[in-house]
Design an enzyme around this catalytic site. Structure first.
Site: not given
Length: 365
Positions: A92, A105, A112, A116, A119, A165, A219, A341
């Site tokens: 994305e 962005c 990932c 989290c 997320c 990350e 974050s 996201c």
């Protein structure tokens, strides 16, 4: 055979490569100008570069390695792109319109591993890092879209806050930054580039010692280890105390302001007592820190988390301000599309898998 993206080379790297292959230093500047100022997408279109050079480049490199798969446009001008990579993976990229300019962005990894629990990016685990060229090309794809749809508009700001990350892909991230801020190319100012990390302490220190000189966002999302460990598993390996030590090193070394990102989750971390605890954590760093409060975009797969009430957001903000903490509430973009996201990517992957299964059933029947 898949070729390396030409966008992955910094100007110094491109110059060295061409000189190793018998070309003058000036050739690199011609190629660089064609890529980033004229924005050609075919080596044959580099009419001011000798054909011996463009032929050599075409033999070894590719200009286009990303293909637009899905594009969502919001009423507020936000555009979310889902790009397909050469290996079939999806990433994305988001274009956002602000009063201060046009921000993009970018994504740095396919999936990932930070984990989290709130997320959408972590719904699909990391399969690989993006190359520096694949990261740069996200900017170029958006700029080419602007060239076509709104001639004269330029990408002015970049945030590295997409899937993945960034500091787990540090070398490629660094080359990406060097490419986009080069004054002979896109010339995006260092103060207009922000990298967000979940808190890799050793990389924050390396970032401070680097020559990149761009903005840093952390974050944080919790004022103490108990809550942060519950919602961010990285805190088990890098607790807040270790993270704050790295932040102190960064502040002492660079004297640059940082942003502490804080997603507000209803009845999890959004109480006034949490705001007071956060203010105490920021403490002596308040002169070089801004807390960015982020209203949560709910994700279907993480239904245990809800968006904080507007009264809670306002109350949290007021407590921080009264404690002398610089803070802001992030403006929301693309609320009428897949705003979170990683949300569009995970949804599209599920859809593609479902379509594939349906096609198989139809073929069998």
């Amino acid at each position: 055979m898949k070729k390396e993206s030409i966008y992955g080379l910094t100007l110094d790297q491109l110059t060295a490569w061409l000189m190793e292959h018998g070309h003058k230093k000036s050739r690199a500047l011609q190629v660089w100008d064609a890529l980033y100022r004229k924005r050609v997408t075919d080596f044959a279109a580099m009419t001011e570069v000798h054909e011996n050079c463009t032929g050599l480049l075409a033999e070894h490199f590719s200009i286009e390695t990303l293909e637009e798969h899905v594009k969502q446009q919001s009423a507020d001008g936000t555009v979310k792109f889902l790009f397909r990579l050469q290996d079939g993976n999806l990433i994305e990229t988001v274009l956002m319109r602000h009063k201060f300019g046009l921000s993009v962005c970018v994504t740095t990894q396919v999936g990932c591993n930070i984990g989290c629990s709130f997320c959408a990016s972590g719904l699909l685990k990391k399969s690989r890092d993006l190359s520096s060229g694949e990261i740069v090309e996200q900017i170029m794809k958006v700029q080419l879209y602007l060239d076509k749809e709104r001639p004269g508009d330029q990408v002015s700001h970049v945030v590295v806050m997409g899937i993945g990350e960034p500091f787990d892909n540090f070398v490629n991230l660094s080359d990406f930054i060097r490419v986009i801020k080069d004054h002979k190319g896109l010339a995006i100012g260092p103060r207009h580039i922000t990298v967000s990390t979940s808190g890799l302490a050793d990389k924050i220190i390396e970032f401070a010692d680097s020559d990149l000189h761009v903005n840093l966002a952390i974050s944080l999302h919790a004022p103490n280890n108990e809550i942060r460990t519950r919602i961010m598993k990285i805190n088990r390996a890098i607790p807040i105390e270790k993270l704050m030590q790295a932040i102190d090193y960064y502040l002492d070394k660079t004297n640059r302001r940082i942003t502490l990102e804080y997603i507000l989750l209803k009845d999890v971390n959004d109480g006034k007592e949490h705001a007071l605890e956060l203010a105490e954590l920021v403490g002596h760093r308040r002169n070089l820190a801004n807390v960015n409060l982020i209203p949560y975009n709910p994700v279907d797969e993480h239904s245990q988390y809800q968006r904080s009430e507007s009264e809670s957001i306002t109350g949290f903000y007021d407590v921080l301000k009264k404690q002398g903490i610089s803070c802001s509430v992030r403006l929301e973009h693309g609320v009428d599309i897949d705003a979170a996201c990683g949300q569009l990517r995970s949804k599209q992957i599920r859809k593609d898998a479902s379509d594939s299964r349906n096609a198989e059933r139809e073929a069998i029947s």
